[in-house]
Design an enzyme around this catalytic site. Structure first.
Site, PDB file in Angstrom:
ATOM      1  CE1 TYR A 216      49.156 -48.026 -84.682  1.00  0.00           C
ATOM      2  CE2 TYR A 216      49.009 -48.807 -82.417  1.00  0.00           C
ATOM      3  CZ  TYR A 216      49.297 -47.809 -83.316  1.00  0.00           C
ATOM      4  OH  TYR A 216      49.730 -46.582 -82.866  1.00  0.00           O
ATOM      5  CG  ASN A 239      47.751 -39.290 -91.467  1.00  0.00           C
ATOM      6  OD1 ASN A 239      47.494 -38.826 -92.577  1.00  0.00           O
ATOM      7  ND2 ASN A 239      47.063 -38.956 -90.392  1.00  0.00           N
ATOM      8  CB  CYS A 247      46.678 -41.544 -87.602  1.00  0.00           C
ATOM      9  SG  CYS A 247      47.430 -39.929 -87.349  1.00  0.00           S
ATOM     10  CG  HIS A 248      43.222 -38.456 -83.602  1.00  0.00           C
ATOM     11  ND1 HIS A 248      43.120 -37.873 -84.848  1.00  0.00           N
ATOM     12  CD2 HIS A 248      41.961 -38.460 -83.083  1.00  0.00           C
ATOM     13  CE1 HIS A 248      41.857 -37.526 -85.069  1.00  0.00           C
ATOM     14  NE2 HIS A 248      41.140 -37.873 -84.016  1.00  0.00           N
ATOM     15  CD  GLU A 274      38.181 -36.872 -82.684  1.00  0.00           C
ATOM     16  OE1 GLU A 274      38.375 -36.445 -83.823  1.00  0.00           O
ATOM     17  OE2 GLU A 274      38.450 -38.065 -82.344  1.00  0.00           O
TER      18      GLU A 274
END
Length: 280
Positions: A216, A239, A247-248, A274
């Site tokens: 953040y 979001n 946002c993950h 990912e």
């Protein structure tokens, strides 16, 4: 997305929950498989089908040590290197293929009474979801198993819009992001109700390469407001488009996964998925 892949995700989610509860004693493959009611052989094969790496490698991607390593390596250069021409198409997936257009006040005035919204339900590697779009682009994606609840949540954003349960090109193109072949992917347009600050934060999220994470505080620095970490967190938490606006990929500075609107277990699964796609 096949029913088998959908079922595999929930077995993997159960395994992630088990590991969170039993991480300190580093459970073996046999123990993890037993916890999700599978033989070690079938559990290993399930992982291969879902993500293409071994359970051991996948769990390494979920460790705090791995996250800290990513954060240490990326803090100074992440947002610059995301725009280097040499970066792979996979790494720049969101930055290259997604464009956000903010709604005008007139478009969402009085609960979106001037909007016509198409929506559909779909499967993904991370559970069921709802996808909705206006004539200008995708306006909402959320993970939710119950279709009635998903639609009710959608209507809370635009209570006076007109809704049609049909699949359109915007939705189809967005769902292509969950596939492994993005060579034919067209530009995805998002049409979102947002403040200028939210838009700035969400556009910053699109620059985080797939397989990487940030914090953040780093986002706050990137938008030129280093004291706005709390406001950044609020913008990220609001979001409206799961996965497409990643946002993950924002975690705590400690390396902990942190919160997620659609559940921390799902967030862990997405990050591991990912990482495996990019780094294997």
């Amino acid at each position: 997305m096949t029913e088998q892949a959908h079922a595999n995700y929930y077995r993997i989610a159960d395994a992630i929950d088990y590991l969170k509860d039993n991480f300190k004693h580093q459970p073996s493959l046999d123990e993890i498989a037993s916890a999700v009611n599978l033989s070690p052989f079938h559990f290993q094969r399930l992982f291969s089908e879902w993500v293409g790496v071994s359970p051991k490698k996948f769990m390494q991607y979920l460790s705090i040590e791995y996250a800290k390593g990513l954060l240490k390596n990326e803090q100074a250069t992440l947002f610059d290197t995301a725009h280097e021409t040499g970066l792979s198409g996979t790494g720049r997936l969101h930055d290259l293929f997604i464009a956000i257009e903010g709604m005008t006040p007139g478009e969402f005035k009085s609960g979106g009474e001037k909007l016509v919204i198409n929506y559909c339900f779909a499967e993904s590697p991370f559970g069921k979801l709802i996808v909705a779009s206006t004539v200008k682009g995708v306006c909402h994606i959320a993970f939710e198993e119950e279709e009635c609840k998903a639609f009710t949540n959608l209507k809370q954003y635009f209570p006076n819009a007109r809704y049609h349960q049909i699949v359109d090109k915007f939705q189809q193109n967005a769902l292509c992001l969950f596939q492994q072949d993005w060579t034919q992917l067209e530009k995805i347009k998002l049409h979102l109700k947002c403040t200028s600050f939210q838009l700035k934060v969400w556009e910053c999220l699109l620059k985080i390469p797939m397989g990487d994470v940030t914090t953040y505080g780093a986002i706050a620095n990137q938008i030129g407001n280093p004291n706005a970490s709390r406001a950044v967190g609020t913008a990220i938490g609001s979001n409206p488009v799961a996965f497409l606006i990643p946002c993950h990929r924002v975690i705590q500075a400690s390396g902990n996964i942190g919160g997620y609107m659609w559940g921390s277990t799902r967030k862990s699964a997405i990050l591991g998925w990912e990482a495996a796609k990019v780094r294997e």
